[in-house]
Enzyme design. Structure first.
Site, PDB file in Angstrom:
ATOM      1  N   THR A 133       0.822  -1.205   0.000  1.00  0.00           N
ATOM      2  CA  THR A 133       0.000   0.000   0.000  1.00  0.00           C
ATOM      3  C   THR A 133       0.859   1.258   0.000  1.00  0.00           C
ATOM      4  O   THR A 133       2.009   1.240   0.457  1.00  0.00           O
ATOM      5  CB  THR A 133      -0.904   0.009   1.252  1.00  0.00           C
ATOM      6  N   ASP A 134       0.278   2.356  -0.465  1.00  0.00           N
ATOM      7  CA  ASP A 134       0.990   3.632  -0.384  1.00  0.00           C
ATOM      8  C   ASP A 134       1.035   4.179   1.039  1.00  0.00           C
ATOM      9  O   ASP A 134       1.810   5.095   1.337  1.00  0.00           O
ATOM     10  CB  ASP A 134       0.376   4.672  -1.323  1.00  0.00           C
ATOM     11  N   GLU A 135       0.242   3.608   1.939  1.00  0.00           N
ATOM     12  CA  GLU A 135       0.202   4.106   3.313  1.00  0.00           C
ATOM     13  C   GLU A 135       1.521   3.893   4.055  1.00  0.00           C
ATOM     14  O   GLU A 135       1.769   4.524   5.090  1.00  0.00           O
ATOM     15  CB  GLU A 135      -0.968   3.493   4.080  1.00  0.00           C
ATOM     16  N   TYR A 165      -1.781  -0.477  11.051  1.00  0.00           N
ATOM     17  CA  TYR A 165      -1.925  -1.155   9.759  1.00  0.00           C
ATOM     18  C   TYR A 165      -0.739  -0.863   8.852  1.00  0.00           C
ATOM     19  O   TYR A 165      -0.070  -1.773   8.354  1.00  0.00           O
ATOM     20  CB  TYR A 165      -3.222  -0.731   9.067  1.00  0.00           C
ATOM     21  N   LYS A 169       2.319  -3.312   7.377  1.00  0.00           N
ATOM     22  CA  LYS A 169       2.590  -3.502   5.946  1.00  0.00           C
ATOM     23  C   LYS A 169       4.017  -3.075   5.604  1.00  0.00           C
ATOM     24  O   LYS A 169       4.688  -3.723   4.785  1.00  0.00           O
ATOM     25  CB  LYS A 169       1.578  -2.731   5.099  1.00  0.00           C
TER      26      LYS A 169
END
Length: 357
Positions: A133-135, A165, A169
């Site tokens: 993810t870009d997060e 989260y 990741k």
């Protein structure tokens, strides 16, 4: 090819499985634990294909992973299985640590053990594609914080995760790259922007707003609703992921974005406007918008530079935000039974992720 897809009953995973079965000659082994967000109803269109196999397995179960690799002998892995909802990670981080970190470690080791025993040609062709993810990058400057052109996430952006989260990741991404560097294990990583589209579990913004609007419920907006996300239609993402697993270079990272930066309030207002046209009622849907206390540690802006995907793998998104959102809303209107079936007694679209003081 035979491709092992982890999390293939989830939102993005099921889109990948449908895309590959419907558009290629490849075989899919779908490995999914079937948690609350995994639903085999999302795969009804492909479940009878002779090229589709399902294994209900937890990626934290190493013995079962070894069995699946030895039984099906895949040529590639697409690793999508993950706990993915930020709000759930705030109040229950343990599941995220177990699945996203420990589960990824177990999968890497099972895949590496399998890969080590392949013949030379099969070993050279094998790929482990980790979908992230870009997060993991944290957040970017917001227009009200900086004048002029604003930066985008690139493949070189430093990691600065904000939530349990995104931290879990980020950890899994680091593990994957370490297995490449230390063991020579053939990995490739992708980081994507916010996905939306059909079959999305209704804890996420777009499906939650659609279903709440239709039922006359409040449409909750965190803070002022000025958080910006880059929205990517899930079927565009599925095409991109297949490009990466079949054409991507070992050791590379590819950012995948939709080129659609929108404030959350814009997204909700657009949904309301489309519903006003498709399912009119006496009042406007936007009158159901309410503002609630912001999420703890909420990132303000994400935006992806996906020029590498375009230049090296000839991929660009097909859907604009407007066309993709209309398709999404029309799908939810036509598939109310799916929506009812995926919401069991444990979740009724209530707010998650609040911290009790």
């Amino acid at each position: 090819m035979k491709i092992l897809v982890t999390g293939g009953a989830g939102f993005i995973g099921s889109a990948v499985v449908r895309h590959i079965i419907e558009n290629t000659k490849d075989t899919i082994i779908n490995l999914d634990k079937l948690t609350y967000a995994g639903n085999l109803e999302s795969l009804k269109s492909v479940e009878n294909s002779e090229r589709y196999f399902f294994e209900q397995v937890d990626i934290c179960d190493r013995a079962e992973l070894d069995r699946v690799f030895n039984t099906h002998k895949p040529d590639a892995v697409m690793h999508l299985a993950a706990e993915s909802h930020v709000d759930r990670s705030i109040t229950g981080p343990s599941d995220f640590i177990q699945t996203n970190i420990v589960g990824t470690y177990n999968l890497l080791e099972a895949a590496r053990n399998y890969w080590n025993n392949l013949e030379i040609s099969a070993k050279k062709a094998f790929r482990f594609h980790h979908i992230s993810t870009d997060e993991v990058y944290g957040d970017l400057p917001h227009p009200d914080e900086q004048e002029g052109s604003l930066p985008l996430f690139t493949e070189q952006t430093s990691y600065a995760p904000s939530s349990p989260y995104s931290a879990s990741k980020a950890s899994s991404d680091h593990l994957v790259r370490a297995w490449l560097r230390t063991y020579g294990f053939p990995t490739v990583v992708t980081n994507c922007s916010n996905n939306y589209g059909p079959y999305h579990f209704p804890e996420k913004l777009i499906p939650l707003v659609i279903l709440n609007a239709l039922e006359g419920k409040d449409l909750p907006i965190y803070g002022e609703g000025d958080q910006i996300r880059d929205w990517l239609y899930v079927e565009d993402h599925a095409r991109a992921l297949y490009k990466v697993v079949t054409e991507g270079a070992i050791g590379e990272t590819y950012n995948i974005g939709g080129h659609n930066e929108k404030q959350n309030i814009e997204v909700v207002q657009t949904i309301c406007n489309i519903l006003d046209a498709l399912v009119p009622k006496d009042t406007r849907y936007a009158e159901q918008i309410t503002y609630v206390t912001d999420r703890p540690g909420h990132d303000r802006r994400y935006a992806i530079d996906s020029s590498k995907m375009s230049a090296e793998l000839n991929w660009t998104p097909v859907e604009t935000f407007e066309t993709g959102l209309r398709k999404t809303i029309e799908w939810y209107l036509a598939n109310q039974s799916w929506c009812k079936n995926v919401q069991d007694g444990s979740y009724q679209r209530e707010r998650l992720g609040e911290i009790n003081s």
